[in-house]
Every structure is written in C-alpha cells, then in structure tokens.
Enzyme design. Structure first.
Site, PDB file in Angstrom:
ATOM      1  N   LYS A 104       0.821  -1.220   0.000  1.00  0.00           N
ATOM      2  CA  LYS A 104       0.000   0.000   0.000  1.00  0.00           C
ATOM      3  C   LYS A 104       0.851   1.263   0.000  1.00  0.00           C
ATOM      4  O   LYS A 104       0.645   2.163  -0.796  1.00  0.00           O
ATOM      5  CB  LYS A 104      -0.882   0.082   1.257  1.00  0.00           C
ATOM      6  CG  LYS A 104      -2.003  -0.892   1.358  1.00  0.00           C
ATOM      7  CD  LYS A 104      -2.900  -0.556   2.559  1.00  0.00           C
ATOM      8  CE  LYS A 104      -2.188  -0.518   3.894  1.00  0.00           C
ATOM      9  NZ  LYS A 104      -1.765  -1.801   4.416  1.00  0.00           N
ATOM     10  N   ARG A 109      -9.530   1.516   9.239  1.00  0.00           N
ATOM     11  CA  ARG A 109      -8.987   0.212   9.607  1.00  0.00           C
ATOM     12  C   ARG A 109      -9.969  -0.618  10.412  1.00  0.00           C
ATOM     13  O   ARG A 109      -9.655  -1.724  10.818  1.00  0.00           O
ATOM     14  CB  ARG A 109      -7.733   0.428  10.438  1.00  0.00           C
ATOM     15  CG  ARG A 109      -6.542  -0.361   9.957  1.00  0.00           C
ATOM     16  CD  ARG A 109      -5.394  -0.004  10.864  1.00  0.00           C
ATOM     17  NE  ARG A 109      -4.218  -0.757  10.607  1.00  0.00           N
ATOM     18  CZ  ARG A 109      -3.234  -0.372   9.811  1.00  0.00           C
ATOM     19  NH1 ARG A 109      -3.348   0.735   9.121  1.00  0.00           N
ATOM     20  NH2 ARG A 109      -2.159  -1.103   9.697  1.00  0.00           N
ATOM     21  N   ARG A 142      11.656  -5.964   4.823  1.00  0.00           N
ATOM     22  CA  ARG A 142      11.585  -4.534   5.138  1.00  0.00           C
ATOM     23  C   ARG A 142      12.169  -4.257   6.532  1.00  0.00           C
ATOM     24  O   ARG A 142      12.811  -3.232   6.750  1.00  0.00           O
ATOM     25  CB  ARG A 142      10.116  -4.076   5.088  1.00  0.00           C
ATOM     26  CG  ARG A 142       9.921  -2.612   5.454  1.00  0.00           C
ATOM     27  CD  ARG A 142       8.485  -2.174   5.256  1.00  0.00           C
ATOM     28  NE  ARG A 142       7.603  -2.643   6.313  1.00  0.00           N
ATOM     29  CZ  ARG A 142       6.280  -2.567   6.299  1.00  0.00           C
ATOM     30  NH1 ARG A 142       5.662  -2.058   5.269  1.00  0.00           N
ATOM     31  NH2 ARG A 142       5.570  -2.996   7.307  1.00  0.00           N
ATOM     32  N   ARG A 154      11.812  -1.097  11.515  1.00  0.00           N
ATOM     33  CA  ARG A 154      10.593  -0.712  12.220  1.00  0.00           C
ATOM     34  C   ARG A 154      10.369  -1.614  13.417  1.00  0.00           C
ATOM     35  O   ARG A 154      10.442  -2.837  13.311  1.00  0.00           O
ATOM     36  CB  ARG A 154       9.400  -0.823  11.268  1.00  0.00           C
ATOM     37  CG  ARG A 154       8.837   0.516  10.886  1.00  0.00           C
ATOM     38  CD  ARG A 154       7.755   0.369   9.858  1.00  0.00           C
ATOM     39  NE  ARG A 154       6.563  -0.317  10.373  1.00  0.00           N
ATOM     40  CZ  ARG A 154       5.422  -0.406   9.690  1.00  0.00           C
ATOM     41  NH1 ARG A 154       5.340   0.146   8.502  1.00  0.00           N
ATOM     42  NH2 ARG A 154       4.387  -1.031  10.202  1.00  0.00           N
ATOM     43  N   ARG A 184      -0.534  -8.443  13.722  1.00  0.00           N
ATOM     44  CA  ARG A 184      -1.080  -7.436  12.794  1.00  0.00           C
ATOM     45  C   ARG A 184      -1.936  -8.103  11.716  1.00  0.00           C
ATOM     46  O   ARG A 184      -2.961  -7.559  11.312  1.00  0.00           O
ATOM     47  CB  ARG A 184       0.060  -6.629  12.156  1.00  0.00           C
ATOM     48  CG  ARG A 184       0.545  -5.495  13.067  1.00  0.00           C
ATOM     49  CD  ARG A 184       1.944  -5.033  12.754  1.00  0.00           C
ATOM     50  NE  ARG A 184       2.148  -4.564  11.412  1.00  0.00           N
ATOM     51  CZ  ARG A 184       3.333  -4.539  10.796  1.00  0.00           C
ATOM     52  NH1 ARG A 184       4.417  -4.951  11.431  1.00  0.00           N
ATOM     53  NH2 ARG A 184       3.441  -4.090   9.586  1.00  0.00           N
TER      54      ARG A 184
HETATM   55  P1  ADP Z   1       1.006  -1.875   8.044  1.00  0.00           P
HETATM   56  O1  ADP Z   1       0.167  -1.542   6.830  1.00  0.00           O
HETATM   57  O2  ADP Z   1       2.260  -2.598   7.666  1.00  0.00           O
HETATM   58  O3  ADP Z   1       0.243  -2.562   9.127  1.00  0.00           O
HETATM   59  P2  ADP Z   1       0.913   0.882   9.063  1.00  0.00           P
HETATM   60  O4  ADP Z   1       2.030   1.838   8.971  1.00  0.00           O
HETATM   61  O5  ADP Z   1      -0.315   1.159   8.255  1.00  0.00           O
HETATM   62  O6  ADP Z   1       1.537  -0.524   8.682  1.00  0.00           O
HETATM   63  O7  ADP Z   1       0.445   0.733  10.590  1.00  0.00           O
HETATM   64  C1  ADP Z   1       1.338   0.459  11.636  1.00  0.00           C
HETATM   65  C2  ADP Z   1       0.582   0.428  12.983  1.00  0.00           C
HETATM   66  O8  ADP Z   1       0.003   1.723  13.232  1.00  0.00           O
HETATM   67  C3  ADP Z   1      -0.619  -0.523  13.050  1.00  0.00           C
HETATM   68  O9  ADP Z   1      -0.238  -1.829  13.409  1.00  0.00           O
HETATM   69  C4  ADP Z   1      -1.478   0.135  14.129  1.00  0.00           C
HETATM   70  O10 ADP Z   1      -0.970  -0.124  15.418  1.00  0.00           O
HETATM   71  C5  ADP Z   1      -1.264   1.606  13.867  1.00  0.00           C
HETATM   72  N1  ADP Z   1      -2.295   2.192  12.962  1.00  0.00           N
HETATM   73  C6  ADP Z   1      -2.081   2.685  11.696  1.00  0.00           C
HETATM   74  N2  ADP Z   1      -3.219   3.153  11.169  1.00  0.00           N
HETATM   75  C7  ADP Z   1      -4.187   2.954  12.102  1.00  0.00           C
HETATM   76  C8  ADP Z   1      -5.596   3.205  12.165  1.00  0.00           C
HETATM   77  N3  ADP Z   1      -6.237   3.749  11.120  1.00  0.00           N
HETATM   78  N4  ADP Z   1      -6.255   2.874  13.298  1.00  0.00           N
HETATM   79  C9  ADP Z   1      -5.619   2.323  14.331  1.00  0.00           C
HETATM   80  N5  ADP Z   1      -4.314   2.047  14.350  1.00  0.00           N
HETATM   81  C10 ADP Z   1      -3.595   2.348  13.265  1.00  0.00           C
END
Ligand code: ADP
Length: 186
Positions: A13, A88, A127, A133, A144
């Site tokens: 994404k 999400r 990654r 990270r 996740r």
């Molecule tokens: P990935 O797509 O690899 O899971 P992201 O950078 O989108 O990585 O998200 C990393 C973390 O940030 C998630 O595991 C969650 O803890 C938090 N997070 C990101 N976006 C949201 C959201 N919209 N609502 C709640 N938590 C979020």
C-alpha cells in the site's frame, strides 16, 4: 479523487501510494506514518500509540482521528488524497463517511490490494532489515495479520456495499501492480 487504499500489512500500500502521488498530484495520507511521527515526538499521545503499535494492535480511534483531522485540515488535501492505512475498522469507516458528508464530499474509490500471505510475511521481514521498524518482528507481524483479518477485512465489504470497491492483484513487479492501479483509476 479521494482514494481509500486497503490491503494487509506488507501488501505494498505505502509504496504504491507514493507512486500514485506522483501520477495524480494528490497527497498520500498514511495514519501509520502520522502515528510514527507522533511517537518520535515523544508526546503523551505518542507514548500511548506506541504501546498499541508495538503489540500490533490498533491505536484508539480517538488518537488516530485527532491526527487525521489535523492532516486533512491542510490545504494540499483540497483536490483529494490517498488514504493509506485508514479506515482500519468499521467504526472508522462510519466516521470517515460522516466527516466527508459534512463537507459535501465522499470517497471516490476504494481499492483493495490482494496478496499471497506467505509472500507478505517475507516482504515484511525483508523490510524489517532495511527500515528497522519496531513492529516488524515475527510475533507482532502475526498479530497485525490477525487484527487485519478480524477488524480491517470488513472495511472492504463496507465499500463493496457502496459500489466503490475494486480488488487489484498486488503480486508481481511494482510496475505491474502500478499499471493495474492506474487502469482502475484512469
Ligand atoms: P502496516 O500496513 O504494515 O500494518 P501501518 O504503517 O499502516 O503498517 O500501521 C502500523 C501500525 O500503526 C498498526 O499496526 C497500528 O498499530 C497503527 N495504525 C495505523 N493506522 C491505524 C488506524 N487507522 N487505526 C488504528 N491504528 C492504526
């Protein structure tokens, strides 16, 4: 265009959103990036967010919406944006719809990147080596994925019900996936 980009962790994404920014001239808004910036600043809010992120759980809607609203208030969002990592869960979907309705706006496209799960885990661990990270270790990644299946997968159904969803196959080269995306977006 107001695009919602969906797909499991590691589906590409973020990378594709960056390509779309170049092509369409609208910003990428990644709630993950907004949260990581808040964590870096070391604010109280950031500390709370970090706990959830390190465990692979969702951060509370309150925190995420606070950061998102601040970002959406910036003038570069006027012509549209690509939401990456938001909504999400179903409650975030309802909130986004209501927020946009108030402004006389709506999501124009929801795109779900579909991937093979084994490949996704491989990508994330790769990654992890490059970006370091904190939440890219195997245990957190597994959680996740579970959180994605339980809470985020229904988001695709939400947009499907509105006739806005397109699934795009996310495997292959970056260029191949990008071409599929631009075919959908025009
Ligand atoms: P990935 O797509 O690899 O899971 P992201 O950078 O989108 O990585 O998200 C990393 C973390 O940030 C998630 O595991 C969650 O803890 C938090 N997070 C990101 N976006 C949201 C959201 N919209 N609502 C709640 N938590 C979020």
């Amino acid at each position: 265009m107001r695009i919602v980009l969906l797909g499991p962790p590691g589906s590409g994404k973020g990378t594709q959103a960056k390509n779309l920014v170049e092509r369409y001239g609208i910003p990428q808004i990644s709630t993950g990036d907004l949260l990581r910036a808040a964590v870096k600043e070391g604010t109280e809010l950031g500390l709370q967010a970090k706990k959830a992120m390190d465990a692979g759980e969702l951060v509370t809607d309150e925190i995420v919406l606070g950061l998102l609203n601040e970002r959406l208030a910036q003038p570069d969002t006027e012509k549209g944006y690509i939401l990456d990592g938001f909504p999400r869960n179903l409650s975030q979907c309802d909130t986004l719809t209501a927020m946009l309705e108030e402004a006389g706006q709506a999501v124009t496209h929801a795109i779900k990147l579909t991937v093979d799960e084994d490949e996704v885990v491989r990508r994330i661990l790769e990654r992890a080596k490059i970006e370091g990270r904190a939440d890219d270790n195997e245990e957190t990644v597994r959680n996740r994925m579970k959180v994605y299946a339980d809470q985020t997968a229904p988001v695709a159904g939400y947009y499907e019900g509105k006739g806005l969803l397109t699934e795009v196959y996310g495997m292959g080269t970056l260029d191949e996936v990008f071409e599929r995306l631009t075919n959908v977006l025009g």
